[in-house]
Scaffold this motif. Structure first.
Motif, PDB file in Angstrom:
ATOM      1  N   SER A  76       0.833  -1.213   0.000  1.00 41.76           N
ATOM      2  CA  SER A  76       0.000   0.000   0.000  1.00 41.76           C
ATOM      3  C   SER A  76       0.862   1.255   0.000  1.00 41.76           C
ATOM      4  CB  SER A  76      -0.944  -0.002   1.205  1.00 41.76           C
ATOM      5  OG  SER A  76      -0.215  -0.078   2.419  1.00 41.76           O
ATOM      6  N   THR A  77       2.012   1.200   0.692  1.00 39.68           N
ATOM      7  CA  THR A  77       2.927   2.358   0.704  1.00 39.68           C
ATOM      8  C   THR A  77       3.471   2.629  -0.694  1.00 39.68           C
ATOM      9  OG1 THR A  77       3.591   1.899   2.992  1.00 39.68           O
ATOM     10  CG2 THR A  77       5.061   3.280   1.681  1.00 39.68           C
ATOM     11  N   LEU A  78       3.873   1.586  -1.389  1.00 45.87           N
ATOM     12  CA  LEU A  78       4.431   1.755  -2.733  1.00 45.87           C
ATOM     13  C   LEU A  78       3.361   2.191  -3.736  1.00 45.87           C
ATOM     14  CD1 LEU A  78       6.767  -1.383  -2.824  1.00 45.87           C
ATOM     15  CD2 LEU A  78       7.410   1.002  -2.429  1.00 45.87           C
ATOM     16  N   ILE A  79       2.173   1.606  -3.623  1.00 44.94           N
ATOM     17  CA  ILE A  79       1.078   1.990  -4.533  1.00 44.94           C
ATOM     18  C   ILE A  79       0.684   3.445  -4.305  1.00 44.94           C
ATOM     19  CG2 ILE A  79      -1.353   1.590  -5.081  1.00 44.94           C
ATOM     20  CD1 ILE A  79      -0.837  -1.394  -4.449  1.00 44.94           C
ATOM     21  N   LEU A  80       0.578   3.832  -3.022  1.00 50.88           N
ATOM     22  CA  LEU A  80       0.232   5.221  -2.708  1.00 50.88           C
ATOM     23  C   LEU A  80       1.297   6.176  -3.228  1.00 50.88           C
ATOM     24  CD1 LEU A  80      -1.685   7.185  -1.223  1.00 50.88           C
ATOM     25  CD2 LEU A  80      -0.292   6.831   0.823  1.00 50.88           C
ATOM     26  N   SER A  81       2.551   5.790  -3.106  1.00 49.33           N
ATOM     27  CA  SER A  81       3.647   6.632  -3.603  1.00 49.33           C
ATOM     28  C   SER A  81       3.551   6.802  -5.110  1.00 49.33           C
ATOM     29  CB  SER A  81       4.999   6.018  -3.225  1.00 49.33           C
ATOM     30  OG  SER A  81       5.128   5.917  -1.835  1.00 49.33           O
ATOM     31  N   PHE A  82       3.169   5.744  -5.809  1.00 51.47           N
ATOM     32  CA  PHE A  82       3.012   5.814  -7.259  1.00 51.47           C
ATOM     33  C   PHE A  82       1.856   6.754  -7.630  1.00 51.47           C
ATOM     34  CE2 PHE A  82       0.997   4.179 -11.156  1.00 51.47           C
ATOM     35  CZ  PHE A  82       2.048   4.373 -12.045  1.00 51.47           C
ATOM     36  N   ILE A  83       0.754   6.637  -6.894  1.00 53.52           N
ATOM     37  CA  ILE A  83      -0.415   7.500  -7.160  1.00 53.52           C
ATOM     38  C   ILE A  83      -0.087   8.966  -6.879  1.00 53.52           C
ATOM     39  CG2 ILE A  83      -2.772   8.015  -6.403  1.00 53.52           C
ATOM     40  CD1 ILE A  83      -3.121   5.025  -5.838  1.00 53.52           C
ATOM     41  N   LYS A  84       0.679   9.211  -5.820  1.00 49.07           N
ATOM     42  CA  LYS A  84       1.015  10.576  -5.409  1.00 49.07           C
ATOM     43  C   LYS A  84       2.378  11.017  -5.954  1.00 49.07           C
ATOM     44  CE  LYS A  84      -2.615  11.091  -2.677  1.00 49.07           C
ATOM     45  NZ  LYS A  84      -3.639  12.148  -2.866  1.00 49.07           N
ATOM     46  N   GLU A  85       2.741  10.516  -7.097  1.00 50.82           N
ATOM     47  CA  GLU A  85       4.071  10.795  -7.636  1.00 50.82           C
ATOM     48  C   GLU A  85       4.308  12.278  -7.876  1.00 50.82           C
ATOM     49  OE1 GLU A  85       7.039   8.334 -10.608  1.00 50.82           O
ATOM     50  OE2 GLU A  85       4.880   8.384 -11.020  1.00 50.82           O
ATOM     51  N   LYS A  86       3.233  13.025  -8.106  1.00 53.07           N
ATOM     52  CA  LYS A  86       3.371  14.471  -8.320  1.00 53.07           C
ATOM     53  C   LYS A  86       3.958  15.163  -7.083  1.00 53.07           C
ATOM     54  CE  LYS A  86      -0.262  15.138 -11.797  1.00 53.07           C
ATOM     55  NZ  LYS A  86      -1.546  15.818 -12.108  1.00 53.07           N
ATOM     56  N   LYS A  87       3.590  14.666  -5.907  1.00 44.87           N
ATOM     57  CA  LYS A  87       4.116  15.272  -4.674  1.00 44.87           C
ATOM     58  C   LYS A  87       5.630  15.079  -4.575  1.00 44.87           C
ATOM     59  CE  LYS A  87       0.053  15.408  -1.735  1.00 44.87           C
ATOM     60  NZ  LYS A  87      -0.431  15.294  -0.345  1.00 44.87           N
ATOM     61  N   PHE A  88       6.097  13.959  -5.056  1.00 41.59           N
ATOM     62  CA  PHE A  88       7.544  13.725  -5.046  1.00 41.59           C
ATOM     63  C   PHE A  88       8.234  14.659  -6.037  1.00 41.59           C
ATOM     64  CE2 PHE A  88       5.768   9.847  -3.350  1.00 41.59           C
ATOM     65  CZ  PHE A  88       6.657   9.469  -2.367  1.00 41.59           C
ATOM     66  N   ALA A  89       7.578  14.902  -7.181  1.00 40.26           N
ATOM     67  CA  ALA A  89       8.130  15.834  -8.170  1.00 40.26           C
ATOM     68  C   ALA A  89       8.183  17.248  -7.608  1.00 40.26           C
ATOM     69  CB  ALA A  89       7.291  15.790  -9.441  1.00 40.26           C
ATOM     70  N   GLU A  90       7.125  17.633  -6.852  1.00 43.84           N
ATOM     71  CA  GLU A  90       7.088  18.952  -6.229  1.00 43.84           C
ATOM     72  C   GLU A  90       8.212  19.109  -5.206  1.00 43.84           C
ATOM     73  OE1 GLU A  90       3.207  19.261  -4.583  1.00 43.84           O
ATOM     74  OE2 GLU A  90       2.198  19.406  -6.533  1.00 43.84           O
ATOM     75  N   ALA A  91       8.565  17.997  -4.561  1.00 40.82           N
ATOM     76  CA  ALA A  91       9.655  18.032  -3.581  1.00 40.82           C
ATOM     77  C   ALA A  91      11.018  17.869  -4.250  1.00 40.82           C
ATOM     78  CB  ALA A  91       9.451  16.925  -2.547  1.00 40.82           C
ATOM     79  N   LYS A  92      11.037  17.874  -5.591  1.00 41.78           N
ATOM     80  CA  LYS A  92      12.250  17.748  -6.387  1.00 41.78           C
ATOM     81  C   LYS A  92      13.008  16.450  -6.101  1.00 41.78           C
ATOM     82  CE  LYS A  92      12.819  22.749  -6.831  1.00 41.78           C
ATOM     83  NZ  LYS A  92      13.715  23.912  -6.618  1.00 41.78           N
ATOM     84  N   THR A  93      12.261  15.372  -6.068  1.00 43.38           N
ATOM     85  CA  THR A  93      12.852  14.057  -5.853  1.00 43.38           C
ATOM     86  C   THR A  93      12.001  13.003  -6.553  1.00 43.38           C
ATOM     87  OG1 THR A  93      13.632  12.502  -4.162  1.00 43.38           O
ATOM     88  CG2 THR A  93      11.580  13.659  -3.711  1.00 43.38           C
ATOM     89  N   THR A  94      12.389  11.764  -6.452  1.00 49.52           N
ATOM     90  CA  THR A  94      11.608  10.656  -7.018  1.00 49.52           C
ATOM     91  C   THR A  94      11.272   9.682  -5.883  1.00 49.52           C
ATOM     92  OG1 THR A  94      13.551   9.289  -7.502  1.00 49.52           O
ATOM     93  CG2 THR A  94      12.839  10.869  -9.206  1.00 49.52           C
ATOM     94  N   VAL A  95      10.420   8.727  -6.204  1.00 52.42           N
ATOM     95  CA  VAL A  95      10.036   7.736  -5.190  1.00 52.42           C
ATOM     96  C   VAL A  95      11.264   6.952  -4.727  1.00 52.42           C
ATOM     97  CG1 VAL A  95       8.682   5.644  -4.760  1.00 52.42           C
ATOM     98  CG2 VAL A  95       7.680   7.534  -6.064  1.00 52.42           C
ATOM     99  N   TYR A  96      12.075   6.520  -5.682  1.00 55.03           N
ATOM    100  CA  TYR A  96      13.241   5.709  -5.325  1.00 55.03           C
ATOM    101  C   TYR A  96      14.269   6.520  -4.533  1.00 55.03           C
ATOM    102  CZ  TYR A  96      17.194   2.530  -5.775  1.00 55.03           C
ATOM    103  OH  TYR A  96      18.250   1.701  -5.499  1.00 55.03           O
ATOM    104  N   GLU A  97      14.522   7.756  -4.960  1.00 53.13           N
ATOM    105  CA  GLU A  97      15.484   8.607  -4.251  1.00 53.13           C
ATOM    106  C   GLU A  97      15.005   8.903  -2.835  1.00 53.13           C
ATOM    107  OE1 GLU A  97      15.775  11.921  -6.830  1.00 53.13           O
ATOM    108  OE2 GLU A  97      17.351  11.053  -8.081  1.00 53.13           O
TER     109      GLU A  97
END
Length: 479
Positions: free
Chosen positions: A312-333
């Motif tokens: 669920s953590t990984l799926i949620l991270s994929f769905i909210k990928e825009k938030k990671f972009a806003e934070a200038k990072t990626t899910v893996y980083e």
């Protein structure tokens, strides 16, 4: 301060006792205290071959390896005579735990390095939950209850979600996940702690609730009992839940009174009733299962939930990928950043854990622990307590100091008295109804460099005592 003095008392008294034993002739050597390994035979004395009985001397000379073992009885270790370099070394009994130096090595290799790996993985997941905004939403949902239990924590504070995940992992017996979540909770609570070297009310409440050890699925205990050929490995599950639940309530009441918490709060009462309903519901469901069904349920539920949390953590991270972009990072980083923080935390807590485990090793190998255990067992027997109960007390006495040590006593009690004996079952309840108090304090408070733990240690030890008494009453009632 209390923890520091207790640590010094254990260390100094153990050293004094070892030295006295050496010069009084009760011990032949103290090298095992420094270099010995757990279950190694203990050297009692050394004699010339002409000083040993004739039948032993003849047996040694006729033996191909010049070694002779005499069976004393079925409950004690064999006495071994080894002839080497013109002398006969006499060994008897086995060492209770690793010596000081092997403990230093095993603490790093067998405990800290695996713990750092767990910390790295789960702290990486926690970082994903933070960036995705899941922890913030989780905290908002649970704030009405948590602000009553932890009045000093601001509403919707991130520590609420970390503590919830820690409690959930403990409930389900997910030790590998509980520690990283708990350390993250302590770190978050430390940010709002006005006195950085002194434990805050919120940290003490969290620690005492965590250490009370409320467990719904005692997976490891069931596994040990199954390995010991118990007729029904899961028959201690209900007593474990009852004992640990009473310990948790006791911890909450003791700390709550000290911190003047409002126990009449509607949200607090509602949260407690929901928890009780969940426990009762689980017990009712498990109770109607047959033996195979219980084993299947208990062995899969915890693992399934852990896999669900990860997925669920990984799926949620994929769905909210825009938030990671806003934070200038990626899910893996983000995961790597969190994992790196987990490794750093492991490095920080290493000295605290090392200091505590070395002291405990010295305490056990000195013989002081065994003497104190025998005194307590003698006192209980004089009060009319049955021998079946006193035989299980070593597990309860060692549990606050060492989980591995008490686990050894648990396995030994089941092998000696039988997994389905009162002693075997009571030992199982002792093992799962509380945490390793001194280890927990060293890890959690050490991770945030808190030196003054205030009344946390005293409260946790009192809760341990309440759990021991409750376990005895519950086991006597059930079995």
């Amino acid at each position: 301060m209390v923890l520091s003095r207790f640590w010094l008392v254990i260390f100094i008294s153990s050293i004094v006792f070892v030295v006295i034993s050496l010069f009084s002739g009760n011990s032949y050597t103290i090298d095992y205290v420094l270099n010995g390994k757990k279950d190694d035979p203990i050297l009692l004395s050394e004699k010339y071959i002409n000083q040993v009985p004739v039948f032993i001397k003849d047996s040694i000379k006729n033996a191909p390896d010049q070694t002779m073992i005499i069976n004393r009885d079925t409950l004690n270790a064999d006495t071994t005579y080894v002839y080497k370099n013109k002398t006969v070394k006499i060994f008897s009994g086995v060492q209770k735990s690793d010596g000081l130096l092997p403990t230093c090595k095993s603490t790093l290799l067998d405990l800290i390095l695996p713990l750092m790996a767990y910390l790295a993985f789960f702290c990486g997941l926690m970082e994903l939950l933070i960036i995705s905004g899941a922890t913030e939403k989780f905290a908002r949902i649970l704030s009405p209850v948590f602000v009553k239990v932890f009045p000093s924590i601001p509403k919707n504070h991130p520590s609420i979600s970390y503590m919830t995940l820690n409690f959930a992992a403990n409930f389900l017996g997910l030790d590998s996940a509980a520690t990283p979540f708990g350390l993250k909770a302590m770190e978050s609570l430390q940010e709002i702690n006005p006195e950085k070297d002194k434990a805050s009310d919120a940290q003490i409440m969290f620690m005492c609730l965590h250490a009370s050890g409320l467990t719904l699925i005692a997976t490891s205990i069931i596994g040990y009992r199954a390995a010991a050929n118990a007729a029904n490995p899961a028959d201690v599950m209900l007593p474990c839940i009852i004992t640990s639940f009473i310990g948790t309530i006791a911890a909450f009441l003791i700390v709550g009174v000290k911190q003047k918490i409002n126990f009449k709060s509607a949200s607090l009462v509602t949260g407690l009733m929901v928890l009780i309903a969940a426990i009762v519901g689980l017990l009712m469901y498990v109770n109607h299962l047959d033996l195979i069904g219980k084993n299947y349920f208990t062995s899969n539920l915890s693992a399934l939930i852990l896999v669900g949390i990860i997925a669920s953590t990984l799926i949620l991270s994929f769905i909210k990928e825009k938030k990671f972009a806003e934070a200038k990072t990626t899910v893996y980083e983000t995961f790597v950043t969190g994992a790196n923080n987990g490794v750093k935390t492991g490095v920080i807590i290493f000295p605290y854990v090392l200091g505590m485990l070395v002291a405990i090793s010295l305490f056990r190998n000195s013989g002081l622990f065994e003497i104190i255990s025998n005194w307590i067992a003698f006192a209980f027997s004089n009060m009319g307590v049955s021998k079946e109960i006193t035989d299980a007390l070593p597990v309860a006495l060692l549990r606050p100091f060492s989980s591995a040590g008490s686990r050894g006593f648990l396995i030994d009690s089941m092998n000696t008295f039988g997994a389905d004996s009162l002693t075997g079952r009571l030992s199982s309840i002792f093992q799962c109804s509380a945490e390793s108090t001194f280890y927990v304090i060293a890890v959690y408070f050490g991770s945030v460099n808190i030196k003054n733990t205030q009344y946390a240690l005293g409260t946790m030890l009192l809760v341990d005592l309440i759990c021991v008494i409750t376990a005895i009453l519950v086991a006597s009632w059930f079995f």
